[in-house]
Motif scaffolding. Structure first.
Motif, mmCIF file in Angstrom:
data_model
loop_
_atom_site.group_PDB
_atom_site.id
_atom_site.type_symbol
_atom_site.label_atom_id
_atom_site.label_comp_id
_atom_site.label_asym_id
_atom_site.label_seq_id
_atom_site.Cartn_x
_atom_site.Cartn_y
_atom_site.Cartn_z
ATOM 1 N N GLN A 403 36.234 46.796 46.920
ATOM 2 C CA GLN A 403 35.905 46.726 45.493
ATOM 3 C C GLN A 403 37.004 47.309 44.603
ATOM 4 O O GLN A 403 37.075 47.001 43.412
ATOM 5 C CB GLN A 403 34.584 47.478 45.223
ATOM 6 C CG GLN A 403 33.335 46.735 45.635
ATOM 7 C CD GLN A 403 33.093 46.781 47.139
ATOM 8 O OE1 GLN A 403 33.762 47.529 47.847
ATOM 9 N NE2 GLN A 403 32.151 45.987 47.635
ATOM 10 N N PHE A 406 39.669 44.357 43.356
ATOM 11 C CA PHE A 406 39.335 43.164 42.569
ATOM 12 C C PHE A 406 40.416 42.918 41.520
ATOM 13 O O PHE A 406 40.887 43.844 40.859
ATOM 14 C CB PHE A 406 37.988 43.332 41.861
ATOM 15 C CG PHE A 406 36.805 43.326 42.791
ATOM 16 C CD1 PHE A 406 36.885 42.728 44.044
ATOM 17 C CD2 PHE A 406 35.591 43.893 42.398
ATOM 18 C CE1 PHE A 406 35.781 42.711 44.880
ATOM 19 C CE2 PHE A 406 34.500 43.876 43.235
ATOM 20 C CZ PHE A 406 34.593 43.296 44.487
ATOM 21 N N ASP A 409 46.182 40.254 43.047
ATOM 22 C CA ASP A 409 46.497 39.055 43.817
ATOM 23 C C ASP A 409 47.581 39.295 44.861
ATOM 24 O O ASP A 409 47.819 38.443 45.725
ATOM 25 C CB ASP A 409 46.921 37.903 42.900
ATOM 26 C CG ASP A 409 48.170 38.245 42.100
ATOM 27 O OD1 ASP A 409 48.615 39.414 42.180
ATOM 28 O OD2 ASP A 409 48.696 37.360 41.406
ATOM 29 N N LEU A 439 46.775 38.836 49.777
ATOM 30 C CA LEU A 439 45.496 39.048 49.089
ATOM 31 C C LEU A 439 45.007 37.793 48.379
ATOM 32 O O LEU A 439 43.813 37.471 48.410
ATOM 33 C CB LEU A 439 45.638 40.188 48.081
ATOM 34 C CG LEU A 439 45.271 41.589 48.576
ATOM 35 C CD1 LEU A 439 45.558 42.615 47.478
ATOM 36 C CD2 LEU A 439 43.812 41.661 48.993
ATOM 37 N N TRP A 443 41.272 36.202 48.843
ATOM 38 C CA TRP A 443 40.240 36.004 47.816
ATOM 39 C C TRP A 443 39.757 34.553 47.824
ATOM 40 O O TRP A 443 38.556 34.292 47.637
ATOM 41 C CB TRP A 443 40.781 36.351 46.433
ATOM 42 C CG TRP A 443 41.165 37.784 46.174
ATOM 43 C CD1 TRP A 443 42.281 38.218 45.552
ATOM 44 C CD2 TRP A 443 40.417 38.961 46.496
ATOM 45 N NE1 TRP A 443 42.320 39.590 45.460
ATOM 46 C CE2 TRP A 443 41.155 40.083 46.046
ATOM 47 C CE3 TRP A 443 39.205 39.196 47.141
ATOM 48 C CZ2 TRP A 443 40.725 41.389 46.196
ATOM 49 C CZ3 TRP A 443 38.779 40.506 47.286
ATOM 50 C CH2 TRP A 443 39.527 41.586 46.825
ATOM 51 N N ARG A 444 40.671 33.624 48.053
ATOM 52 C CA ARG A 444 40.288 32.208 48.043
ATOM 53 C C ARG A 444 39.521 31.783 49.291
ATOM 54 O O ARG A 444 38.566 31.015 49.207
ATOM 55 C CB ARG A 444 41.540 31.325 47.917
ATOM 56 C CG ARG A 444 42.244 31.401 46.580
ATOM 57 C CD ARG A 444 43.270 30.269 46.438
ATOM 58 N NE ARG A 444 44.190 30.214 47.566
ATOM 59 C CZ ARG A 444 45.350 30.861 47.607
ATOM 60 N NH1 ARG A 444 45.713 31.619 46.577
ATOM 61 N NH2 ARG A 444 46.138 30.754 48.651
ATOM 62 N N TYR A 447 37.214 35.902 51.534
ATOM 63 C CA TYR A 447 36.273 36.796 50.869
ATOM 64 C C TYR A 447 34.844 36.307 50.963
ATOM 65 O O TYR A 447 33.908 37.093 51.142
ATOM 66 C CB TYR A 447 36.683 36.977 49.408
ATOM 67 C CG TYR A 447 35.658 37.691 48.565
ATOM 68 C CD1 TYR A 447 35.439 39.053 48.707
ATOM 69 C CD2 TYR A 447 34.900 36.989 47.619
ATOM 70 C CE1 TYR A 447 34.490 39.702 47.927
ATOM 71 C CE2 TYR A 447 33.962 37.627 46.843
ATOM 72 C CZ TYR A 447 33.751 38.993 47.000
ATOM 73 O OH TYR A 447 32.809 39.623 46.239
ATOM 74 N N ARG A 448 34.620 35.001 50.837
ATOM 75 C CA ARG A 448 33.253 34.462 50.810
ATOM 76 C C ARG A 448 32.478 34.860 52.065
ATOM 77 O O ARG A 448 31.315 35.251 51.997
ATOM 78 C CB ARG A 448 33.310 32.944 50.677
ATOM 79 C CG ARG A 448 31.938 32.296 50.446
ATOM 80 C CD ARG A 448 32.105 30.839 50.083
ATOM 81 N NE ARG A 448 32.928 30.714 48.872
ATOM 82 C CZ ARG A 448 33.387 29.562 48.415
ATOM 83 N NH1 ARG A 448 33.131 28.434 49.071
ATOM 84 N NH2 ARG A 448 34.113 29.523 47.310
ATOM 85 N N ARG A 451 31.684 38.578 51.897
ATOM 86 C CA ARG A 451 30.624 38.817 50.906
ATOM 87 C C ARG A 451 29.256 38.463 51.476
ATOM 88 O O ARG A 451 28.283 39.206 51.329
ATOM 89 C CB ARG A 451 30.910 37.972 49.663
ATOM 90 C CG ARG A 451 29.870 38.094 48.550
ATOM 91 C CD ARG A 451 30.334 37.292 47.343
ATOM 92 N NE ARG A 451 29.432 37.438 46.217
ATOM 93 C CZ ARG A 451 28.444 36.581 45.912
ATOM 94 N NH1 ARG A 451 28.242 35.497 46.676
ATOM 95 N NH2 ARG A 451 27.677 36.799 44.870
ATOM 96 N N ASP A 466 33.756 35.640 41.970
ATOM 97 C CA ASP A 466 35.192 35.423 41.773
ATOM 98 C C ASP A 466 35.893 36.770 41.717
ATOM 99 O O ASP A 466 36.095 37.346 40.640
ATOM 100 C CB ASP A 466 35.431 34.652 40.473
ATOM 101 C CG ASP A 466 36.907 34.286 40.282
ATOM 102 O OD1 ASP A 466 37.712 34.611 41.199
ATOM 103 O OD2 ASP A 466 37.254 33.708 39.248
ATOM 104 N N PRO A 467 36.248 37.342 42.874
ATOM 105 C CA PRO A 467 36.841 38.687 42.885
ATOM 106 C C PRO A 467 38.189 38.736 42.199
ATOM 107 O O PRO A 467 38.614 39.800 41.742
ATOM 108 C CB PRO A 467 36.959 38.995 44.376
ATOM 109 C CG PRO A 467 37.057 37.661 45.028
ATOM 110 C CD PRO A 467 36.180 36.751 44.214
ATOM 111 N N ALA A 468 38.900 37.605 42.116
ATOM 112 C CA ALA A 468 40.219 37.618 41.494
ATOM 113 C C ALA A 468 40.132 37.919 40.010
ATOM 114 O O ALA A 468 41.107 38.378 39.401
ATOM 115 C CB ALA A 468 40.921 36.294 41.728
#
Length: 482
Positions: A403, A406, A409, A439, A443-444, A447-448, A451, A466-468
């Protein structure tokens, strides 16, 4: 194998020296003498005074005429003035032939038995008497023995008994076999070899402090020699008969975990006395400290967290960029340590060395200026936290809760942009949830799944879709809309 490869060559070397060929180079031998064995034989003869400057001495010729191993001839020649020619001849005759099986390991007791008047008890006793007569003539220059003159032991030894008389002769023949009891069990010979008495030994019950060992063998696989015949002596006899092995030296060395500086008196490998040196040489003290560091490792130095961290950063830069960034592995530092030990004299002084300052001193001015840029100790992440970089592995690692990153990039690249920083993304519990050096890609694409796995387990933490674009946080309470 040819006997010349196995035999003691001391007598052979003395004979060839008397013939004018000390190196035995002019003899038409079936097999040449082993050079190492011949060198050892000549060294023994020099110690006996039989050789000098490569040639035989008058003493050497006298020893050769006796017709014994040079060690025994020396014991007869030098022992006769000390203990009397009769006693010297009797002990040397006893040493010149292996004792019968019935004889125990107490050579003095065997000697007393052979001296009893009357007919010889057996063939060994008869041969012994004949050899005694021959040796007494040799001790008197080859002529007939007339009367008791020179036969009796001088009062200095006679008053001390048969053990002292026999011990002088045995120790003159075999000074390197003088032995002293050591802690635990057994004895240590002046040669450095251990020696043990058999369990049924006639000598063991007396627990002798000192022995003059006449005969010993070493059982296969044993580190110590087994005593076959010996005489109980004292330190005075040992010092007298093995005097060439006496030496006093200043010893400054790493010993038992620290530097010792002592004046030591030794009889060969046997330590007789030691006293601390009052003003030891500082250079030798530092050399002993370095010896300790090489033996026990650089852990003897004061490796604070700062020093350990700096060393890891420098090691990373040396691996990534090479010279001129200094090598800081153990071998490289051991070469540098002598410069760090100014004034150090003891193990405790090693803990006073400021290792971190010494490591920084390896850097040129421009390197010191770029150190925090190329290998930062900490990296500030989007949440505002300054996270320590771990340089202990093959790649530098930044371990931080997911966290807090966030909106980030890309992590910074280290070593002037050459090495990507590996990011360990941690769960709210501090356990690794993912590892990445990219990173934006995580994220793309990654991460899903993280999560989906952790959102239900940690509902009080934000898990934006959308963490980015999300706001980084260190808070544990979930923000609305997340």
């Amino acid at each position: 194998r040819p006997e010349i490869e196995l035999a003691d060559l001391t007598g052979f070397a003395l004979q060839t020296a008397c013939w004018g060929d000390p190196g035995a180079t002019g003899l038409a031998l079936l097999d040449p003498p082993p050079p190492a064995a011949l060198d050892a034989a000549r060294s023994t003869l020099r110690a006996l005074g039989a050789l000098e400057d490569g040639g035989v001495t008058g003493r050497g010729r006298a020893l050769a005429r006796i017709g014994l191993h040079p060690r025994l001839a020396r014991a007869l020649v030098d022992g006769a003035p000390e203990v009397g020619s009769r006693a010297a001849a009797e002990i040397v005759a006893l040493l010149s032939e292996p004792p019968p099986r019935s004889a125990g390991d107490d050579l003095t007791a065997t000697w007393r038995g052979l001296r009893r008047p009357g007919r010889p008890a057996d063939a060994h006793a008869a041969r012994w008497r004949d050899e005694v007569r021959r040796l007494r003539r040799s001790a008197h220059g080859g002529g007939p023995v007339e009367g008791p003159a020179g036969d009796a032991a001088p009062d200095a030894w006679a008053r001390r008994g048969d053990d002292a008389v026999a011990g002088v002769v045995v120790a003159l023949a075999f000074p390197e076999r003088v032995a002293r009891a050591r802690r635990g069990s057994g004895h240590l010979m002046a040669s450095g070899t251990g020696a043990v008495l058999d369990a049924g030994s006639a000598l063991a019950g007396a627990r002798p402090e000192w022995l003059a060992i006449a005969a010993a063998d070493r059982p296969s696989g044993s580190a110590s020699a087994r005593v076959r015949q010996a005489v109980v002596i004292d330190e005075e006899v040992a010092r007298f008969a093995a005097a060439p092995l006496l030496e006093t030296a200043e010893e400054i060395a790493w010993r038992d975990g620290d530097v010792t500086a002592r004046r030591v008196e030794r009889l060969g490998a046997i330590e007789l006395d030691a006293a601390p040196l009052r003003d030891p040489d500082p250079e030798r003290m530092r050399a002993a400290l370095l010896e300790g560091l090489r033996a026990e490792g650089l852990g003897l130095l004061n490796w604070t967290a700062a020093a350990t961290g700096l060393r890891r950063r420098l090691a990373f830069l040396h691996d990534a960029l090479g010279d001129p960034w200094p090598a800081v592995d153990d071998a490289a530092l051991l070469d540098l340590v002598p410069q760090w030990l100014a004034g150090a004299r003891r193990r405790a002084d090693l803990k006073r060395v400021d290792v971190a300052a010494m490591l920084r001193g390896l850097l040129a001015w421009d390197q010191a200026k770029r150190l925090d840029e190329y290998a930062p100790e900490r990296v500030e992440v989007p949440s505002g936290s300054r996270i320590r970089v771990d340089y202990s592995g093959e790649r530098p690692v930044l371990a931080v809760k997911l966290q807090e990153l966030f909106g980030w990039d890309a992590a910074p690249r280290l070593a002037g942009g050459r090495v990507p920083l590996v990011v360990h993304l941690l769960s709210p519990a501090g356990r690794p949830a993912a590892v990445t050096a990219d990173l934006a890609s995580f994220w793309r694409e990654g991460y899903r799944a993280v999560r989906a796995e952790l959102r239900g387990r940690y509902p009080r933490h934000p898990w934006p879709e959308d963490p980015a674009q999300a706001v980084p946080t260190k808070r544990t309470r979930r923000a609305s809309g997340s």
